[in-house]
Design a protein around this motif. Structure first.
Motif, PDB file in Angstrom:
ATOM      1  N   UNK A 261       0.823  -1.202   0.000  1.00 14.08           N
ATOM      2  CA  UNK A 261       0.000   0.000   0.000  1.00 14.08           C
ATOM      3  C   UNK A 261       0.863   1.260   0.000  1.00 14.08           C
ATOM      4  N   UNK A 262       2.159   1.095   0.237  1.00 16.23           N
ATOM      5  CA  UNK A 262       3.094   2.214   0.263  1.00 16.23           C
ATOM      6  C   UNK A 262       2.673   3.275   1.277  1.00 16.23           C
ATOM      7  N   UNK A 399       8.498   5.724   1.041  1.00 18.79           N
ATOM      8  CA  UNK A 399       8.191   4.408   0.492  1.00 18.79           C
ATOM      9  C   UNK A 399       8.738   4.313  -0.930  1.00 18.79           C
ATOM     10  N   UNK A 400       8.693   3.091  -1.474  1.00 14.02           N
ATOM     11  CA  UNK A 400       9.219   2.876  -2.824  1.00 14.02           C
ATOM     12  C   UNK A 400       8.392   3.637  -3.859  1.00 14.02           C
ATOM     13  N   UNK A 401       7.080   3.623  -3.685  1.00 12.43           N
ATOM     14  CA  UNK A 401       6.193   4.355  -4.581  1.00 12.43           C
ATOM     15  C   UNK A 401       5.154   5.059  -3.720  1.00 12.43           C
ATOM     16  N   UNK A 402       4.241   5.768  -4.390  1.00 10.58           N
ATOM     17  CA  UNK A 402       3.149   6.382  -3.644  1.00 10.58           C
ATOM     18  C   UNK A 402       3.389   7.850  -3.353  1.00 10.58           C
ATOM     19  N   UNK A 403       2.742   8.337  -2.303  1.00  8.66           N
ATOM     20  CA  UNK A 403       2.739   9.769  -2.026  1.00  8.66           C
ATOM     21  C   UNK A 403       4.103  10.259  -1.558  1.00  8.66           C
ATOM     22  N   UNK A 404       4.645   9.619  -0.536  1.00  6.60           N
ATOM     23  CA  UNK A 404       5.936  10.034   0.017  1.00  6.60           C
ATOM     24  C   UNK A 404       6.975   9.034  -0.469  1.00  6.60           C
ATOM     25  N   UNK A 405       7.372   9.147  -1.713  1.00  5.00           N
ATOM     26  CA  UNK A 405       8.293   8.157  -2.271  1.00  5.00           C
ATOM     27  C   UNK A 405       9.703   8.713  -2.342  1.00  5.00           C
ATOM     28  N   UNK A 433      -9.135  13.433  -9.541  1.00  9.67           N
ATOM     29  CA  UNK A 433      -8.613  12.749  -8.372  1.00  9.67           C
ATOM     30  C   UNK A 433      -8.531  11.263  -8.648  1.00  9.67           C
ATOM     31  N   UNK A 434      -7.388  10.653  -8.357  1.00  8.41           N
ATOM     32  CA  UNK A 434      -7.197   9.220  -8.594  1.00  8.41           C
ATOM     33  C   UNK A 434      -7.229   8.445  -7.274  1.00  8.41           C
ATOM     34  N   UNK A 435      -7.805   7.248  -7.279  1.00  8.85           N
ATOM     35  CA  UNK A 435      -7.764   6.397  -6.082  1.00  8.85           C
ATOM     36  C   UNK A 435      -6.428   5.682  -5.965  1.00  8.85           C
ATOM     37  N   UNK A 436      -6.263   4.934  -4.879  1.00  3.76           N
ATOM     38  CA  UNK A 436      -5.099   4.063  -4.731  1.00  3.76           C
ATOM     39  C   UNK A 436      -5.083   3.065  -5.886  1.00  3.76           C
ATOM     40  N   UNK A 437      -3.914   2.750  -6.464  1.00  2.65           N
ATOM     41  CA  UNK A 437      -3.862   1.753  -7.558  1.00  2.65           C
ATOM     42  C   UNK A 437      -4.050   0.333  -7.013  1.00  2.65           C
ATOM     43  N   UNK A 439      -5.096  -2.354  -8.196  1.00  2.00           N
ATOM     44  CA  UNK A 439      -4.693  -3.501  -9.021  1.00  2.00           C
ATOM     45  C   UNK A 439      -3.224  -3.856  -8.815  1.00  2.00           C
ATOM     46  N   UNK A 440      -2.463  -2.921  -8.274  1.00  2.00           N
ATOM     47  CA  UNK A 440      -1.068  -3.214  -7.947  1.00  2.00           C
ATOM     48  C   UNK A 440      -0.945  -3.888  -6.584  1.00  2.00           C
ATOM     49  N   UNK A 441      -2.068  -3.977  -5.865  1.00  2.26           N
ATOM     50  CA  UNK A 441      -2.054  -4.514  -4.506  1.00  2.26           C
ATOM     51  C   UNK A 441      -2.734  -5.866  -4.427  1.00  2.26           C
ATOM     52  N   UNK A 442      -3.917  -5.964  -5.048  1.00  3.64           N
ATOM     53  CA  UNK A 442      -4.708  -7.190  -4.943  1.00  3.64           C
ATOM     54  C   UNK A 442      -4.543  -8.034  -6.202  1.00  3.64           C
ATOM     55  N   UNK A 443      -4.402  -9.331  -5.995  1.00  3.60           N
ATOM     56  CA  UNK A 443      -4.298 -10.244  -7.133  1.00  3.60           C
ATOM     57  C   UNK A 443      -5.655 -10.452  -7.807  1.00  3.60           C
ATOM     58  N   UNK A 444      -6.733 -10.234  -7.054  1.00  2.51           N
ATOM     59  CA  UNK A 444      -8.083 -10.395  -7.597  1.00  2.51           C
ATOM     60  C   UNK A 444      -8.551  -9.089  -8.224  1.00  2.51           C
ATOM     61  N   UNK A 445      -8.818  -9.115  -9.527  1.00  2.00           N
ATOM     62  CA  UNK A 445      -9.305  -7.904 -10.197  1.00  2.00           C
ATOM     63  C   UNK A 445     -10.668  -7.487  -9.680  1.00  2.00           C
TER      64      UNK A 445
END
Length: 500
Positions: A261-262, A399-405, A433-437, A439-445
């Motif tokens: 979730x970064x 974090x690696x990605x996300x808001x504070x990367x 405004x974009x939501x959290x990605x 699909x990069x977190x959950x394996x279930x679409x």
């Protein structure tokens, strides 16, 4: 992760590769009454197949563990090379393991078997356990007390420990998507190659080191196999504070779970294979792609992409017949001059957050004679409600990605992002405004789409609070040079009409 379970110990097989090197690493603390017996119980037959060394590291015991171990070495109690070390300062259960694993790496071993000096784990099982590694059935093998139903209780495990083990293991399997019978056995064998894939040196020196190294191995996609072992509880003294240990395990597992979730970042859990990281990045990039392409782009437009641009975006724009030019943010700042031919500029991948004032000023210069040029900028939202909540409790972790990367030097709320454009004269056409990605977190679409739908609904309610990221669509201000040039051109045309 691939976990495998065996209902019985496999038969020993011939090793086609010759003798591998096995380090039997005995962690010892106040074990003067048991250490000799543990050494005697190591099967001599191991030397038929493997080059064996036994390493005892006494973790600054308060009794005669070191002396008993050293005398056993001098007496030739075991037919293997025996090395006895003493930590001048207690390193903790996890810290002692780090030293032993480092020793195994530095001395060219193929595998390391962790055995306890109190005799709780049967050395007699070593041939069957190491056979799994030698035949490459797995990179890691655990001796489990829980594979055979209620065998642990029959072996003397206290009922409260049995229940606690079951509860914690169920929680950890649920959180990590694993299927281990237990996370809390101290009988473990690792291939050295597997240990090299994970930053175990960053783990705790305390007892939950064992949980953290399992999490790392799961994330690194190392194969883990479990084999049943007998349970033995004697009169040994337990040095584990059960309540603290349980809390440490729950906390470490939770923090590992939320890494994608970064929101939190812990470098010790940043050990996923590169291809998985790239797949997660690609899934996140699709969010940008969808947002950017939500605006209709006229055919055969001249487009400049600035930053680390998703390959899918470049390919899509080119397939649509657009003329695409890609520049790094540094090149854009240092070398770009005013452009007459551009129709669109996309600034992505933190290209604004690294040098916002400089980048926006450069945009004005580049757009000096192109007031009709359209600009798209993606900006992370430091005002995201989860980030606000974490800041309230004093949490601020890159974090690696996300808001504070790792690439962000400046942070923006909706208001501050809007302000930097407005102050520089840019006209804001739209803000998405974009939501959290997800699909990069959950394996279930299906699950990802559900959360995405809910999140988009929240963004419609309050964009500044619930947007994970913003996409700004702006147009540049008409420069004084452009206004003057336009005035002179129009004046000339009007003057000629008067002459006519």
């Amino acid at each position: 992760m691939h976990t495998q379970k065996k209902d019985h110990l496999p038969q020993l097989q011939n090793d086609p590769g010759g003798k591998g090197r096995l380090l039997i690493f005995i962690v010892a603390y106040n074990a003067e009454n048991t250490i000799e017996n543990v050494l005697k119980r190591i099967p001599v037959s191991l030397s038929d197949r493997y080059d064996i060394e036994v390493l005892i590291i006494d973790d600054s015991s308060q009794d005669n563990t070191f002396e008993k171990s050293e005398l056993a070495k001098r007496a030739g109690l075991v037919p293997f090379k025996l090395t006895v070390l003493y930590n001048p300062k207690n390193q903790g259960y996890g810290g002692n393991q780090k030293i032993g694993f480092h020793y195994a790496m530095e001395n060219g071993f193929d595998w390391v078997a962790l055995v306890h000096g109190d005799g709780q784990y049967a050395p007699e099982c070593l041939p069957e356990l190491v056979e799994v590694l030698a035949t490459k059935k797995a990179e890691v093998v655990f001796g489990s007390r829980m594979l055979e139903k209620r065998a642990a209780l029959k072996g003397g495990m206290p009922f409260y420990k049995y229940v606690g083990n079951k509860i914690l293991t169920t929680y950890q399997n649920f959180m990590l998507g694993s299927d281990l019978s237990e996370f809390h056995s101290g009988y473990r064998l690792y291939s050295i190659e597997a240990l090299k894939t994970i930053p175990f040196s960053l783990n705790s020196n305390d007892f939950h080191f064992d949980t953290e190294i399992i999490i790392q191995l799961i994330f690194a996609r190392q194969r883990i196999m479990e084999l049943p072992i007998p349970t033995f509880y004697g009169d040994e003294i337990c040095h584990v504070n059960g309540i603290k240990y349980a809390w440490d395990v729950v906390k470490a597992t939770f923090l590992a779970k939320v890494q994608p979730f970064h929101i939190f970042y812990d470098p010790k859990f940043d050990c996923k294979p590169a291809e998985e990281q790239q797949a997660a990045d690609a899934a996140a990039e699709e969010m940008h792609l969808e947002a950017i392409l939500s605006k209709e782009i006229p055919d055969r437009s001249n487009i400049m992409l600035v930053g680390n641009i998703p390959d899918k975006l470049k390919e899509h724009l080119r397939e649509c017949g657009h003329f695409v030019n890609v520049k790094s943010a540094r090149f854009f700042l240092d070398h770009m001059t005013s452009e007459h031919s551009l129709d669109y500029i996309f600034l992505l991948d933190d290209s604004v957050s690294r040098n916002p004032e400089e980048m926006v000023a450069k945009l004005r210069e580049v757009c000096m004679y192109s007031p009709d040029l359209k600009i798209c900028v993606t900006i992370a939202n430091i005002g995201f409600f989860l980030t606000r909540l974490l800041l309230l409790f004093g949490r601020f972790s890159y974090t690696r990605r996300g808001i504070i990367n790792f690439n962000s030097f400046h942070f923006f709320t909706l208001r501050s992002a809007r302000k930097i454009f407005v102050q520089n004269g840019f006209a804001i056409q739209d803000i998405l405004g974009l939501p959290v990605p997800y699909r990069a977190i959950f394996s279930s679409n299906g699950l990802a789409d559900f959360f995405m739908s809910v999140h988009r609904g929240l963004i419609r309610i309050r964009k500044s609070l619930f947007s994970f990221q913003f996409v700004f669509f702006v147009t540049p201000p008409p420069s004084l040079q452009h206004l003057l040039a336009s005035a002179m051109e129009i004046s000339g045309e009007k003057s000629r009409k008067i002459d006519e």
